[in-house]
Design an enzyme around this catalytic site. Structure first.
Site, PDB file in Angstrom:
ATOM      1  N   ASP A  37      62.102  37.831  13.045  1.00  0.00           N
ATOM      2  CA  ASP A  37      62.232  38.469  14.481  1.00  0.00           C
ATOM      3  C   ASP A  37      61.108  38.889  15.043  1.00  0.00           C
ATOM      4  O   ASP A  37      60.169  39.507  14.498  1.00  0.00           O
ATOM      5  CB  ASP A  37      63.638  39.688  14.597  1.00  0.00           C
ATOM      6  CG  ASP A  37      63.801  39.627  16.003  1.00  0.00           C
ATOM      7  OD1 ASP A  37      65.284  39.297  16.203  1.00  0.00           O
ATOM      8  OD2 ASP A  37      63.176  39.958  17.097  1.00  0.00           O
ATOM      9  N   ASN A  90      67.871  30.278  15.378  1.00  0.00           N
ATOM     10  CA  ASN A  90      68.656  31.186  16.539  1.00  0.00           C
ATOM     11  C   ASN A  90      67.827  31.806  17.640  1.00  0.00           C
ATOM     12  O   ASN A  90      68.433  32.089  18.635  1.00  0.00           O
ATOM     13  CB  ASN A  90      69.670  31.922  15.800  1.00  0.00           C
ATOM     14  CG  ASN A  90      70.029  33.154  16.410  1.00  0.00           C
ATOM     15  OD1 ASN A  90      71.013  33.032  17.274  1.00  0.00           O
ATOM     16  ND2 ASN A  90      69.452  34.416  16.698  1.00  0.00           N
ATOM     17  N   TYR A 156      66.062  26.722  30.742  1.00  0.00           N
ATOM     18  CA  TYR A 156      66.999  27.108  29.514  1.00  0.00           C
ATOM     19  C   TYR A 156      67.954  26.027  29.305  1.00  0.00           C
ATOM     20  O   TYR A 156      68.020  25.494  28.082  1.00  0.00           O
ATOM     21  CB  TYR A 156      67.787  28.445  30.018  1.00  0.00           C
ATOM     22  CG  TYR A 156      68.810  29.133  28.941  1.00  0.00           C
ATOM     23  CD1 TYR A 156      68.082  29.895  27.999  1.00  0.00           C
ATOM     24  CD2 TYR A 156      70.187  28.233  28.765  1.00  0.00           C
ATOM     25  CE1 TYR A 156      69.146  30.439  26.950  1.00  0.00           C
ATOM     26  CE2 TYR A 156      70.922  28.897  27.738  1.00  0.00           C
ATOM     27  CZ  TYR A 156      70.520  29.814  26.828  1.00  0.00           C
ATOM     28  OH  TYR A 156      71.386  30.546  25.918  1.00  0.00           O
ATOM     29  N   LYS A 160      67.747  23.755  25.753  1.00  0.00           N
ATOM     30  CA  LYS A 160      69.176  23.632  24.938  1.00  0.00           C
ATOM     31  C   LYS A 160      69.695  22.283  24.796  1.00  0.00           C
ATOM     32  O   LYS A 160      69.983  22.036  23.894  1.00  0.00           O
ATOM     33  CB  LYS A 160      70.111  24.636  25.473  1.00  0.00           C
ATOM     34  CG  LYS A 160      69.751  26.112  25.514  1.00  0.00           C
ATOM     35  CD  LYS A 160      69.634  26.552  24.092  1.00  0.00           C
ATOM     36  CE  LYS A 160      69.411  28.153  23.919  1.00  0.00           C
ATOM     37  NZ  LYS A 160      69.280  28.476  22.592  1.00  0.00           N
ATOM     38  N   ILE A 189      78.516  34.882  25.274  1.00  0.00           N
ATOM     39  CA  ILE A 189      78.646  35.833  24.194  1.00  0.00           C
ATOM     40  C   ILE A 189      78.207  37.079  24.607  1.00  0.00           C
ATOM     41  O   ILE A 189      76.962  37.423  25.095  1.00  0.00           O
ATOM     42  CB  ILE A 189      78.079  35.139  22.997  1.00  0.00           C
ATOM     43  CG1 ILE A 189      78.207  33.626  22.664  1.00  0.00           C
ATOM     44  CG2 ILE A 189      78.349  36.217  21.592  1.00  0.00           C
ATOM     45  CD1 ILE A 189      79.722  33.350  22.367  1.00  0.00           C
ATOM     46  N   THR A 191      76.266  39.967  23.810  1.00  0.00           N
ATOM     47  CA  THR A 191      75.148  40.353  23.012  1.00  0.00           C
ATOM     48  C   THR A 191      74.313  40.975  23.910  1.00  0.00           C
ATOM     49  O   THR A 191      74.529  41.182  25.155  1.00  0.00           O
ATOM     50  CB  THR A 191      74.510  39.174  22.297  1.00  0.00           C
ATOM     51  OG1 THR A 191      73.686  38.465  23.511  1.00  0.00           O
ATOM     52  CG2 THR A 191      75.468  38.203  21.691  1.00  0.00           C
TER      53      THR A 191
HETATM   54  P1  NAP Z   1      69.842  38.467  21.980  1.00  0.00           P
HETATM   55  O1  NAP Z   1      70.947  39.441  21.869  1.00  0.00           O
HETATM   56  O2  NAP Z   1      68.759  38.473  23.006  1.00  0.00           O
HETATM   57  O3  NAP Z   1      68.968  38.482  20.472  1.00  0.00           O
HETATM   58  C1  NAP Z   1      68.081  37.756  20.112  1.00  0.00           C
HETATM   59  C2  NAP Z   1      67.076  38.247  19.174  1.00  0.00           C
HETATM   60  O4  NAP Z   1      65.790  37.265  19.019  1.00  0.00           O
HETATM   61  C3  NAP Z   1      66.223  39.709  19.641  1.00  0.00           C
HETATM   62  O5  NAP Z   1      66.223  40.241  18.493  1.00  0.00           O
HETATM   63  C4  NAP Z   1      65.169  39.271  20.281  1.00  0.00           C
HETATM   64  O6  NAP Z   1      64.042  40.081  20.363  1.00  0.00           O
HETATM   65  C5  NAP Z   1      64.816  38.113  19.206  1.00  0.00           C
HETATM   66  N1  NAP Z   1      63.566  37.110  19.944  1.00  0.00           N
HETATM   67  C6  NAP Z   1      63.548  37.027  21.350  1.00  0.00           C
HETATM   68  N2  NAP Z   1      62.502  36.202  21.464  1.00  0.00           N
HETATM   69  C7  NAP Z   1      61.810  35.806  20.081  1.00  0.00           C
HETATM   70  C8  NAP Z   1      60.707  35.233  19.530  1.00  0.00           C
HETATM   71  N3  NAP Z   1      60.231  34.556  20.442  1.00  0.00           N
HETATM   72  N4  NAP Z   1      60.744  34.977  18.207  1.00  0.00           N
HETATM   73  C9  NAP Z   1      61.375  35.449  17.400  1.00  0.00           C
HETATM   74  N5  NAP Z   1      62.687  36.562  17.742  1.00  0.00           N
HETATM   75  C10 NAP Z   1      62.736  36.451  19.186  1.00  0.00           C
HETATM   76  O7  NAP Z   1      70.281  37.024  21.865  1.00  0.00           O
HETATM   77  P2  NAP Z   1      71.798  36.361  21.448  1.00  0.00           P
HETATM   78  O8  NAP Z   1      72.540  36.312  22.721  1.00  0.00           O
HETATM   79  O9  NAP Z   1      72.141  37.113  20.196  1.00  0.00           O
HETATM   80  O10 NAP Z   1      71.236  34.929  21.563  1.00  0.00           O
HETATM   81  C11 NAP Z   1      70.879  34.309  20.195  1.00  0.00           C
HETATM   82  C12 NAP Z   1      70.697  32.598  20.714  1.00  0.00           C
HETATM   83  O11 NAP Z   1      72.180  32.200  21.065  1.00  0.00           O
HETATM   84  C13 NAP Z   1      69.623  32.241  21.528  1.00  0.00           C
HETATM   85  O12 NAP Z   1      69.060  31.020  21.137  1.00  0.00           O
HETATM   86  C14 NAP Z   1      70.553  32.129  22.826  1.00  0.00           C
HETATM   87  O13 NAP Z   1      69.885  31.152  23.772  1.00  0.00           O
HETATM   88  C15 NAP Z   1      71.791  31.522  22.205  1.00  0.00           C
HETATM   89  N6  NAP Z   1      73.127  31.466  23.018  1.00  0.00           N
HETATM   90  C16 NAP Z   1      73.474  32.892  23.562  1.00  0.00           C
HETATM   91  C17 NAP Z   1      74.413  33.032  24.490  1.00  0.00           C
HETATM   92  C18 NAP Z   1      74.974  34.322  24.951  1.00  0.00           C
HETATM   93  O14 NAP Z   1      75.738  34.259  26.044  1.00  0.00           O
HETATM   94  N7  NAP Z   1      74.328  35.412  24.394  1.00  0.00           N
HETATM   95  C19 NAP Z   1      75.189  31.934  24.809  1.00  0.00           C
HETATM   96  C20 NAP Z   1      74.925  30.611  24.266  1.00  0.00           C
HETATM   97  C21 NAP Z   1      73.721  30.495  23.485  1.00  0.00           C
HETATM   98  P3  NAP Z   1      63.662  41.044  21.552  1.00  0.00           P
HETATM   99  O15 NAP Z   1      65.084  41.557  21.907  1.00  0.00           O
HETATM  100  O16 NAP Z   1      63.192  41.914  21.145  1.00  0.00           O
HETATM  101  O17 NAP Z   1      63.419  39.952  22.480  1.00  0.00           O
END
Ligand code: NAP
Length: 253
Positions: A37, A90, A156, A160, A189, A191
């Site tokens: 991360d 991810n 985005y 994707k 989701i 998060t």
């Molecule tokens: P999240 O809660 O923001 O967690 C993402 C993690 O990745 C955080 O710890 C973040 O650190 C880290 N990160 C950000 N930029 C990074 C980089 N350049 N290199 C390495 N780590 C990095 O996100 P999430 O909602 O779990 O999403 C995870 C994945 O699911 C993403 O690809 C997202 O696009 C996808 N997704 C999410 C949703 C949704 O609604 N949540 C829906 C569909 C798909 P920092 O917080 O310090 O930046």
């Protein structure tokens, strides 16, 4: 015992949200998990959760938009655990609300560099390590916005969709080399990605977006993590190149 006993895994963006629950579930199923991360404090929290529960984990600071750091992430995993069998690409950042006609160019590049380039850079180094290990399984985290358009977030959505194309192509390239490559396509989701944008359960934005899902709610990260774990596992041994929605019915409409 578990699905992943004796296997080495890397999860990017493991510090929070979907990555965090995925890392925990892989470890609970026996994998040794490298938590990568950009936020090392968050990764340290996940490592502690895993090791406190009796699992095996380590961490590496990785910004996936930097190919050198992706190379180092894979090298650190192989060094720590002796190989690489499982990878979950991810890490991602949100990309809206923005419109195509007014999208700041810098924001376009930043979103593509993390959400698409980052998946390529990770796979670029994971695949040789998996071939060296004798095979493996990769799951890339795309989105429902990798399957359909949306009223905002063009960069985005483009990134994707790109992840889906990259997943399909790599799956064909590797189909006879004992490496499966799939993606998951989550709906919205709950998060930190959502709460950091001011979306909270039950508020106006939440209700508006929830209503786009036939289940009329956001998913939770565990519901995505279990899908990822299953796709990674040998239970899904004849599955490669698919993009699996985990979306409360969003893309069934
Ligand atoms: P999240 O809660 O923001 O967690 C993402 C993690 O990745 C955080 O710890 C973040 O650190 C880290 N990160 C950000 N930029 C990074 C980089 N350049 N290199 C390495 N780590 C990095 O996100 P999430 O909602 O779990 O999403 C995870 C994945 O699911 C993403 O690809 C997202 O696009 C996808 N997704 C999410 C949703 C949704 O609604 N949540 C829906 C569909 C798909 P920092 O917080 O310090 O930046």
């Amino acid at each position: 015992m578990g699905w992943f006993q004796g296997k080495a895994a890397v999860v990017t963006g493991a510090g929070m949200g979907i990555g965090r629950d995925t890392a925990r579930i892989l470890a609970a199923q026996g994998a040794a998990v490298m938590c990568a991360d950009v936020n090392l404090d968050a990764a340290a929290g996940v490592v502690k959760l895993i090791t406190d529960a009796g699992g095996q984990a380590a961490m590496v600071k990785t910004d996936v938009s930097d190919p050198k750091q992706c190379e180092e992430m894979v090298a650190a995993t192989v060094k720590a655990f002796g190989g690489l069998h499982l990878a979950v690409n991810n890490a991602g950042i949100s990309g809206g609300p923005l419109k195509t006609a007014t999208h700041p160019i810098d924001d376009w590049r930043r979103i593509i560099s993390v959400n698409l380039d980052g998946v390529f850079y990770s796979m670029r180094y994971e695949i040789p390590a998996m071939l060296e290990t004798g095979g493996g399984s990769i799951v890339n985290v795309s989105s429902i916005l990798g399957l359909v358009g949306f009223e905002s977030s063009p960069a985005y959505t483009a990134a994707k969709h790109g992840v889906v194309g990259l997943t399909k192509t790599a799956s064909i390239e590797l189909a006879q080399q004992n490496i499966r490559v799939n993606s998951v396509n989550p709906g919205f989701i709950m998060t930190p990605m959502q709460t950091n944008q001011g979306v909270n359960t039950g508020d106006e934005t939440y209700n508006y977006i929830a209503a786009k899902h036939p289940m009329n709610r956001f998913g939770n990260p565990q519901e995505v993590a279990y899908g990822i774990a299953w796709l990674l596992s040998d239970e899904a041994s004849f599955l490669t190149g698919i993009s699996m929605p985990i979306d409360g019915g969003y893309t069934a409409q």
